[in-house]
Each structure stands twice: as C-alpha cells, then as structure tokens.
Design an enzyme around this catalytic site. Structure first.
Site, short mmCIF file in Angstrom:
data_model
loop_
_atom_site.label_atom_id
_atom_site.label_comp_id
_atom_site.label_asym_id
_atom_site.label_seq_id
_atom_site.Cartn_x
_atom_site.Cartn_y
_atom_site.Cartn_z
N ASP A 47 0.84 -1.20 0.00
CA ASP A 47 0.00 0.00 0.00
C ASP A 47 0.88 1.26 0.00
O ASP A 47 0.37 2.38 -0.09
CB ASP A 47 -1.02 0.00 1.14
CG ASP A 47 -0.39 -0.05 2.52
OD1 ASP A 47 0.86 -0.14 2.61
OD2 ASP A 47 -1.15 0.00 3.51
N SER A 48 2.20 1.06 0.03
CA SER A 48 3.13 2.17 -0.21
C SER A 48 2.85 2.80 -1.57
O SER A 48 3.31 3.91 -1.85
CB SER A 48 4.58 1.67 -0.16
OG SER A 48 4.75 0.54 -1.00
N ASP A 86 -0.89 -6.27 -0.28
CA ASP A 86 -1.23 -5.63 0.99
C ASP A 86 -2.73 -5.46 1.16
O ASP A 86 -3.43 -5.08 0.21
CB ASP A 86 -0.60 -4.23 1.04
CG ASP A 86 0.57 -4.16 1.99
OD1 ASP A 86 0.78 -5.10 2.78
OD2 ASP A 86 1.29 -3.14 1.93
N LYS A 116 -0.77 -9.49 3.05
CA LYS A 116 -0.01 -8.96 4.20
C LYS A 116 -0.90 -7.98 4.94
O LYS A 116 -1.63 -7.20 4.31
CB LYS A 116 1.27 -8.26 3.72
CG LYS A 116 2.06 -7.63 4.87
CD LYS A 116 3.45 -7.20 4.46
CE LYS A 116 3.51 -5.87 3.75
NZ LYS A 116 2.94 -4.74 4.48
N GLU A 118 -1.01 -5.37 8.68
CA GLU A 118 -0.22 -4.73 9.73
C GLU A 118 -0.84 -5.00 11.10
O GLU A 118 -2.07 -4.94 11.23
CB GLU A 118 -0.14 -3.22 9.47
CG GLU A 118 0.56 -2.89 8.18
CD GLU A 118 0.72 -1.38 7.95
OE1 GLU A 118 0.42 -0.59 8.87
OE2 GLU A 118 1.14 -1.01 6.84
N GLU A 189 9.55 -3.70 10.40
CA GLU A 189 9.88 -2.39 9.81
C GLU A 189 10.29 -1.40 10.88
O GLU A 189 9.61 -1.26 11.92
CB GLU A 189 8.68 -1.84 9.02
CG GLU A 189 8.97 -0.45 8.44
CD GLU A 189 7.98 0.01 7.37
OE1 GLU A 189 7.07 -0.75 7.00
OE2 GLU A 189 8.16 1.16 6.92
#
Ligand code: KIV
Length: 271
Positions: A47-48, A86, A116, A118, A189
């Site tokens: 999602d970057s 993501d 993925k 978070e 991270e």
C-alpha cells in the site's frame, strides 16, 4: 537462488538453511518483470503505492480496488516470485467478515498468492481466520505506516521499554502472536537492529526487514527507494542501487532539446 517457482512453503526452509530472502515492491508490469527475471524471491504490491505511485503523504487512502488493479499487472509479469498483496487500511480491521472478503478479493481478482496485514497481538485472531480460508498471511510489525497517527509520524519503534504499542517488550509479544496465529513470515519495519535480531532468533518463521538491520532472514525495499526514483528524500535505511530519477530527468531533457532542435525524429526514426 532457487530456479523454481517460490511458494509459501519454501520460505521456512530458506530460513532453516540460512538462505537470505530478497523481496521488493512492484506495482506494474515492466518493473515486476524486471525484478522477477532478476530472481527476487517475493514481490509485494504494497500500500506504499499511495505514497510512491499516487504521491500521497500517507498510505491511508489506498483502496482495495487500487491494490487489486496493481496486483493484476504484477501477476501478469510474475513467473517465479511469490506474489504478496497488501490489505489496505480499513479493509480488514472492521470485522472478520471484512478481512475474509478483502483477502479473498486480492487472491481471486488480483492474482496474489498471499496477503499482508499490519499489526501484532490485536490482529492474531484475524490472521487465524484468514488462514481458515487457506489464504496465507504475512504479518507486519514495528513501524506500521497505517498507524502513522498513533506513532506521531514514520518513527522507529521499539526503542522504549514497555508493553504498550510500539514499545520493545510489546513488539516481542507482537512477533510471537503473529507467528502463533500461523503467519508464514513477517515484515519487521523500522526497529533497532538488535531487537530485530532477537525477534528473528526467537521466531521459527522468516523475518523480512526494512530499516531493521542485517540480522533479519530477508530484506525488503520499496522499489522507488531501491532504484533512486525519488526526487529528494531518501530514508536512512534505503540504499539506492541506481539513480533513475536523475537518469529519467536527463533523458527527458535530451528529448525536449532534440524536439526543439528538430534533431528528433531523424531519418532512421521516420517512415
Ligand atoms: O507497503 C509496503 O510497501 C510495505 C513494505 C514497506 C514492507 O509494507
């Protein structure tokens, strides 16, 4: 480097055999093709993309449809690498049903092979339930960009002792929770190298570091950082292995000059 298609089941073996895992983000066909042919083990449609492709300040506004759109392009290019997509902010935190539906869409429509998300302890149940529908999950703890407002910016986590979110002992618990929930790997991270090493030594699943030092089982970089495709700011952890911003800028300057001088197109470019 393994020649064959990388599968989720290969990653634990790579950790055991101490084969470092190389992961890169990709968002479109050409770069995914380049990285896949070069032999990267995992491709992440992160999602970057909100920041490096769309030019936003944070990742928060990225939608599931946007990640699916980019995942489809990467899936068409990818032959060997394991493709992870993501789950964007607020596409899995609202309910288990939402997390299952979003994960399913990334697999079914996007062509991803894993998702993925978070979060640590608070996401353990969600990870378990996504695994119940046989979608492999990669965890992501430490500096989690979707938590930017809680963290007060993109700040290194785990420096302070304690068990509240972002503190050292809490991150050790988060890592254990992600592993116990069944994740096949986890991104670490923006945490101190010695903490990342400790998590890596305790974990039986591979850790993939970004800004977490060399002690992780693998590394991931955002492709724009790796290629020097940033106009100015480059975070400390991001080593540019090329300088594509300058190269592209020089190419554009040459093109504009040649058009203005009527040097392009030359006879060999004309019919
Ligand atoms: O969104 C992303 O690109 C990521 C990587 C930085 C791990 O989550």
């Amino acid at each position: 480097m393994a020649k064959d298609k990388v599968r989720v089941t290969d990653l634990v073996r790579m950790k055991v055999e101490r084969v470092p895992i190389a992961m890169l983000t990709a968002y479109d066909f050409p770069f995914a093709r380049i990285f896949d042919s070069a032999g990267v083990d995992l491709l992440l449609v992160g999602d970057s993309l909100g920041m490096v492709v769309q030019g936003a300040e944070t990742t928060l506004a990225v939608t599931l449809d946007e990640v699916i759109y980019h995942t489809k392009m990467v899936a068409r290019a990818r032959q060997r690498a394991l493709l992870v997509a993501d789950l964007p902010f607020l596409t899995y935190q609202v309910s288990i049903e939402q997390a299952l539906a979003s994960s399913g869409r990334l697999i079914k429509e996007g062509g991803a092979e894993a998702v993925k998300l978070e979060g640590g302890i608070t996401m353990a149940d969600t990870i378990r339930r996504i695994l119940d529908i046989d979608v492999p999950v990669m965890g992501h703890i430490g500096l989690t960009p979707q938590s930017i407002h809680r963290m007060g910016g993109h700040r290194v986590q785990g420096r302070r002792p304690g068990k509240t979110a972002g503190c050292r002992e809490r991150l050790l618990e988060d890592a254990a929770a992600v592993e116990q929930a069944g994740a096949f790997a986890m991104v670490l991270e923006g945490i101190p190298s010695e903490l990342a090493r400790e998590i890596t030594e305790r974990a039986t699943i591979p850790t993939i570091g970004i800004g977490a030092g060399v002690g992780c089982d693998g590394q991931v970089l955002v492709m724009h950082d790796m290629l020097g495709l940033n106009e100015s700011f480059l975070p400390r952890f991001a080593k540019p292995f090329a300088h594509l911003w300058q190269d592209a800028s020089a190419a554009a300057n040459s093109y504009i000059r040649e058009v203005r001088e009527r040097a392009f197109p030359a006879p060999e470019h004309s019919y």
